[in-house]
Design an enzyme around this catalytic site. Structure first.
Site, mmCIF file in Angstrom:
data_model
loop_
_atom_site.group_PDB
_atom_site.id
_atom_site.type_symbol
_atom_site.label_atom_id
_atom_site.label_comp_id
_atom_site.label_asym_id
_atom_site.label_seq_id
_atom_site.Cartn_x
_atom_site.Cartn_y
_atom_site.Cartn_z
ATOM 1 C CG HIS A 117 46.446 118.511 68.342
ATOM 2 N ND1 HIS A 117 45.642 118.687 69.445
ATOM 3 C CD2 HIS A 117 45.793 117.634 67.541
ATOM 4 C CE1 HIS A 117 44.548 117.944 69.311
ATOM 5 N NE2 HIS A 117 44.611 117.303 68.168
ATOM 6 C CG ASP A 194 52.076 116.422 70.689
ATOM 7 O OD1 ASP A 194 51.928 115.188 70.686
ATOM 8 O OD2 ASP A 194 51.152 117.221 70.418
ATOM 9 C CD GLN A 197 49.320 112.199 64.419
ATOM 10 O OE1 GLN A 197 49.550 111.203 63.736
ATOM 11 N NE2 GLN A 197 48.106 112.487 64.867
ATOM 12 C CE LYS A 220 46.239 111.138 68.165
ATOM 13 N NZ LYS A 220 45.214 111.509 67.174
ATOM 14 C CB CYS A 363 42.690 119.621 66.770
ATOM 15 S SG CYS A 363 41.128 118.852 67.098
#
Ligand code: PMP
Length: 405
Positions: A117, A194, A197, A220, A363
């Site tokens: 991202h 990261d 997700q 999220k 993104c």
């Protein structure tokens, strides 16, 4: 699974029952989270820390309880390792500033991957510009998995940090993060994961994973917007300087010399988002009551069903087909004459039928450029989605494809 807990989902969009499959962008909020925000402002709003009065003490206690809940959620050793930020992007920028100031010098290298991202590219790129360092990129194999052999070749005595997504927000694939961490650690290089997700879809254990940093966003994972987490191992956070100056992060200020607060406050300049942290704590309670493993299993089954249903459609390409996924599937459709149907057109026609998906570059322009398409259509699931949602989506997609021939 508990769909009725989410008031927004019972509405109609364009006179059709809403089918919300844009969960990788943000999830909807259960009533307990919405109520927590109203409760905070109705009953105990006051600035946290150092307040001697009752409301301030209640607010402080709620904020710190939420920090404990986050620590437990990701199995951190201590809540001192949990820094509240504005979101994943803010966490990565803070880390780039703090880690970069202390650890990066001219000629050093940072490694990211082709599928990141923008939030996990641009802060490092900006840092490399400031420090005259170099950004290296892990390439993808033909099946779109990370090329871990190539990664081994990129690691060198110049590498200072590796920062890689656990789950791709475009492809939904689960990257071999354990292997990446192991290989980096063999060279003494720390790893930032990261988890924007992955934390919402997988059971996360930072101690077992042995990552040095983990970043993610509350919104999220059924929590409020404007709140994120930067987890760092204590031994790292102790060494690193604060990224931002201001109130809360200091121990003592004078014009001659300012000393900094203890962890985690050293990294939390200004009034924190204590209403957001409280609401996120309630979101964590909510998912834990259902069971993180049950949610992961449910979403895994849904994503598998989604991919299988898409695979039945002609002239449709699912990206990273067959690779293990968590939550999201990306695809493009082609006309019978082989011309790509623009993902935006597919998205608009799905919307007209009450189905919310995301289209575009998500993104992640370097990945989209690599795929040589203008973008993809991405459908992503959450705990409240059902096989019936997938069926409604597939029926709407078939109609959209017919109209776009
Ligand atoms: N990284 C990944 C993998 C993401 O999916 C996202 C959100 N799409 C981000 C970073 C940025 O998160 P936020 O916008 O909440 O800061």
């Amino acid at each position: 699974m508990n769909r009725e807990d989410f008031p927004i989902l019972s509405q109609q969009v364009h006179n059709r029952a809403l089918v919300y499959l844009d969960n990788a962008a943000t999830t909807q909020k259960p009533q307990v989270v919405i109520d927590a925000i109203a409760e905070a402002y109705s009953h105990w709003n006051a600035n946290v820390h150092r307040g001697v009065h009752h409301l301030s003490q209640v607010a402080t206690q709620k904020h710190e309880e939420a920090r404990e809940k986050v620590a437990q959620l990701i199995h951190a050793q201590s809540s001192e390792e949990i820094i509240f930020t504005k979101g994943t992007t803010d966490s990565l920028n803070m880390l780039a500033r703090s880690f970069g100031d202390a650890m990066l010098h001219e000629g050093d290298e940072i490694i990211v991957s082709q599928l990141e991202h923008h939030s996990n590219i641009v802060p490092w790129q900006m840092l490399c510009e400031r420090k005259k360092a170099t950004l290296r990129v892990i390439p993808l194999r033909e099946d779109l998995s990370l090329d871990t052999e190539a990664f081994k070749g990129l690691l060198s005595d110049k590498t200072r940090l590796v920062s890689v997504a656990h789950v791709s927000n475009v492809l939904g694939i689960v990257n071999p993060i354990e292997e990446i961490i192991r290989l980096a650690h063999e060279k003494g290089v720390p790893v930032c994961v990261d988890g924007a997700q992955s934390v919402p879809h997988l059971v996360m254990d930072v101690q077992q994973l042995d990552c040095d940093f983990l970043v993610f966003s509350a919104h999220k994972m059924y929590g409020p917007t404007g709140l994120g987490i930067l987890y760092g191992k204590k031994e790292w956070l102790d060494q690193l300087p604060p990224a931002e100056g201001g109130g809360e992060m200091i121990e003592h200020v004078s014009f001659e010399k300012t000393t900094y607060n203890v962890l985690p406050y050293k990294f939390e300049a200004g009034t924190p988002n204590y209403v957001g942290s409280h609401a996120f704590g309630k979101a964590i309670d909510y998912v834990q009551e259902i069971g993180l493993e049950q949610i992961a299993e449910h979403e895994h089954e849904l994503a598998k069903y989604l991919e299988a249903q898409l695979a039945l459609l002609p002239n449709l390409r699912v990206y990273a087909a067959g690779l293990p996924k968590a939550g999201a599937v990306s695809f493009n459709v082609y006309r019978e004459d082989g011309v790509l149907i623009h993902p935006f057109d597919v998205g608009v026609l799905l919307d007209r039928q009450g189905v919310a998906v995301r289209t575009g570059h998500h993104c992640a322009e370097p990945l989209i450029e690599y795929l040589q398409v203008p973008g993809t259509v991405r459908a992503s699931v959450a705990l409240y989605n059902t096989p019936e949602d997938i069926d409604a989506f597939i029926a709407a997609l078939k109609k959209a494809i017919m109209m776009l021939q």
